[in-house]
Design a protein around this motif. Structure first.
Motif, PDB file in Angstrom:
ATOM      1  N   GLN A 305     -34.257  -4.169  90.316  1.00 32.98           N
ATOM      2  CA  GLN A 305     -35.298  -3.252  89.866  1.00 32.98           C
ATOM      3  C   GLN A 305     -34.796  -2.353  88.738  1.00 32.98           C
ATOM      4  O   GLN A 305     -33.584  -2.172  88.565  1.00 32.98           O
ATOM      5  CB  GLN A 305     -35.740  -2.356  91.026  1.00 32.98           C
ATOM      6  N   SER A 306     -35.746  -1.783  88.027  1.00 32.16           N
ATOM      7  CA  SER A 306     -35.406  -0.670  87.137  1.00 32.16           C
ATOM      8  C   SER A 306     -36.376   0.463  87.444  1.00 32.16           C
ATOM      9  O   SER A 306     -37.494   0.234  87.917  1.00 32.16           O
ATOM     10  CB  SER A 306     -35.487  -1.084  85.664  1.00 32.16           C
ATOM     11  N   ARG A 307     -35.910   1.674  87.220  1.00 33.03           N
ATOM     12  CA  ARG A 307     -36.749   2.855  87.427  1.00 33.03           C
ATOM     13  C   ARG A 307     -36.514   3.814  86.267  1.00 33.03           C
ATOM     14  O   ARG A 307     -35.359   4.141  85.956  1.00 33.03           O
ATOM     15  CB  ARG A 307     -36.378   3.574  88.738  1.00 33.03           C
ATOM     16  N   ASP A 308     -37.603   4.257  85.645  1.00 32.98           N
ATOM     17  CA  ASP A 308     -37.498   5.298  84.617  1.00 32.98           C
ATOM     18  C   ASP A 308     -37.831   6.622  85.283  1.00 32.98           C
ATOM     19  O   ASP A 308     -38.859   6.728  85.960  1.00 32.98           O
ATOM     20  CB  ASP A 308     -38.522   5.082  83.495  1.00 32.98           C
ATOM     21  N   VAL A 309     -36.994   7.618  85.066  1.00 28.49           N
ATOM     22  CA  VAL A 309     -37.347   8.955  85.538  1.00 28.49           C
ATOM     23  C   VAL A 309     -37.423   9.889  84.336  1.00 28.49           C
ATOM     24  O   VAL A 309     -36.724   9.697  83.350  1.00 28.49           O
ATOM     25  CB  VAL A 309     -36.341   9.503  86.589  1.00 28.49           C
ATOM     26  N   GLU A 310     -38.296  10.876  84.431  1.00 27.95           N
ATOM     27  CA  GLU A 310     -38.448  11.837  83.336  1.00 27.95           C
ATOM     28  C   GLU A 310     -38.523  13.248  83.887  1.00 27.95           C
ATOM     29  O   GLU A 310     -39.116  13.488  84.948  1.00 27.95           O
ATOM     30  CB  GLU A 310     -39.736  11.538  82.541  1.00 27.95           C
TER      31      GLU A 310
END
Ligand SMILES: [Cu+2]
Length: 489
Positions: A305-310
């Protein structure tokens, strides 16, 4: 269509509409909550004030930074972006003095970061310089089947010395990655980030954009080659480095920051950020709708998986970013080495030498050796005997040149307390090596910081403008400088 079925479909549609309506209500509510959260509050106002970012040399408004991993350049050929990846063995220093034998791309594991724009046509030439066949898979890409890189089914594996040319048009956007589709090669390091920048910039705009690849290796003491069969990992890395060799993410106070986390290993990693509240804005399938941006500070990045956090970096300081699995915040973990360093703690199946991986016969994973090394073919240390933690040797112990070797603080009655010693001897002043990992990005960190940073750990350094500028200036000056090697090892 019969009547009953039609009715079922109608009622399903009604339920669907109801869900959608309530979903919208929840989304509005969440947005309100996000606005109410500290740090999210002023993001709207800030976005309005911000000038449109300049387009970089890469042709990308805001290039993604992958600290410790190079970017892959390309050449244009009649409107096609042409990239060249070489699958090859790599020698990589993952920690001061710890040079290991990995397999990667273009001299790096993870491989260099590819960045393209949505809609680009790309050609990727993959050369195989490995001693065995490989194949390149484009993870999550909606491309024609014969470009998918699934060995055996969509193409023949690329033979040693061979080449395969992939070409496709990219209509997606988000945080993707490429990797060998040979499972054991994945565990040798063969993965890289593939960022697809959206045609229309994401809102709100980020000021800083980073990608971090999570990997893990099982490497016996005194060995340099990961045991890809192993289930017990003792070297955990962010972008190919274990803490404190990881390079901190440097941001300016008030910046809106995006961190793209990519995982390809045997474990899922809960990645935690100190001092800030973030939203998960993207997955391995691209940007998430705003209605899904719940607040958090820990995101579970599952395998593949990949996860973008901001978040808005509105809290000044040096904040840890790390996997929260306790064993993933350690280096060189090996089940019997700890007890072996104590005077009278070691009572395993074999002796000290074997325990340290210095084998005179047989392989580390053989039936005779494996269990005693805590490195069995399975998951445990089947021949380990129960040992209690025991008093640390009064003198001697581990001495490494270049390390700060501070004095551990120990209570007078420490040795009578069951469970002692624990963390104090796995991390802390004794393990500090600030000088050995010196680099511009570490400038101004508290003395001794490196003794508490291991495995999948780094900092997000939220700095006032003057400190930020100073580090950037130093970094520019130092570019091209070789990484430091631990003296005497
Ligand atoms: Cu982890």
């Amino acid at each position: 269509m019969n009547k009953a079925r039609r009715k079922f479909i109608q009622s399903a549609a009604a339920v669907g509409a109801g869900l959608l309506a309530s979903g919208k209500a929840i989304a509005a509510q969440q947005e309100k909550q996000m606005q109410d959260m500290p740090g999210m509050q002023h993001e709207k106002k800030k976005a309005e004030e911000k000038p449109v970012p300049q387009v970089s040399q890469l042709g990308i408004a805001l290039p993604v930074e992958t600290p410790d991993v190079p970017k892959l350049p390309w050449e244009m050929d009649s409107g096609v972006k042409v990239f060249h990846l070489i699958a090859e063995p790599v020698k990589q220093e993952i920690f001061p003095g710890r040079v290991i034998d990995l397999w990667g791309y273009n001299g790096s594991a993870p491989g260099p970061t590819i960045q393209v724009n949505q809609g680009d046509r790309v050609r990727i030439i993959v050369d195989n310089h490995l001693p065995e066949a490989t194949s390149m898979h484009w993870h999550g890409f909606e491309v024609p089947n014969d470009m998918d890189g699934a060995p055996g089914s969509s193409q023949d594996p690329i033979a040693p010395g061979g080449r395969f040319v992939y070409e496709f048009t990219l209509h997606q956007e988000g945080t993707y990655f490429y990797h060998s589709h040979m499972a054991m090669q994945e565990m040798m390091g063969m993965i890289g980030a593939f960022i697809m920048h959206p045609k229309k910039a994401y809102e709100p705009r980020a000021d800083r954009d980073f990608a971090v690849i999570l990997q893990e290796y099982a490497i016996l003491p005194n060995n340099t080659v990961p045991n890809s069969m192993n289930m017990e990992f003792n070297w955990l890395t962010f972008n190919g480095k274990a803490g404190p060799a990881t390079t901190p993410l440097i941001v300016r106070l008030g910046d809106r920051v995006r961190i793209r986390l990519i995982n390809l290993g045997m474990d899922h990693h809960p990645i935690h950020l100190h001092g800030h509240t973030f939203a998960v804005t993207g997955t391995e399938g691209g940007r998430q709708p705003r209605s899904l941006w719940g607040p958090g500070n820990t995101v579970l990045v599952g395998v593949a998986q990949s996860r973008d956090v901001e978040f808005v970096a509105n809290n000044p300081g040096d904040w840890m970013l790390h996997c929260h699995l306790p064993h993933h915040m350690m280096n060189q973990m090996s089940s019997m080495v700890g007890p072996m360093t104590r005077k009278n703690g070691m009572l395993a199946g074999l002796g000290m030498e074997e325990g340290m991986g210095m084998l005179r016969q047989g392989s580390a994973t053989s039936e005779e050796n494996g269990p005693s090394l805590g490195r069995g073919m399975g998951v445990g240390s089947t021949a380990d005997q129960r040992v209690v933690n025991s008093p640390l040797q009064a003198e001697g112990g581990m001495q490494h040149p270049g390390m700060q070797m501070g004095k551990p603080e120990v209570a007078e009655n420490a040795n009578s307390v069951p469970g002692f010693p624990q963390d104090a001897f796995m991390e802390g002043p004794m393990m500090a090596m600030d000088e050995m990992v010196d680099k511009p990005e570490n400038l101004g960190l508290r003395r001794g910081w490196s003794g508490f940073m291991m495995g999948m750990m780094t900092f997000v350094r939220v700095l006032p403008p003057d400190q930020y500028d100073k580090i950037m200036e130093l970094r520019e000056k130092q570019q091209g400088k070789k990484p430091m090697v631990m003296p005497g090892m």
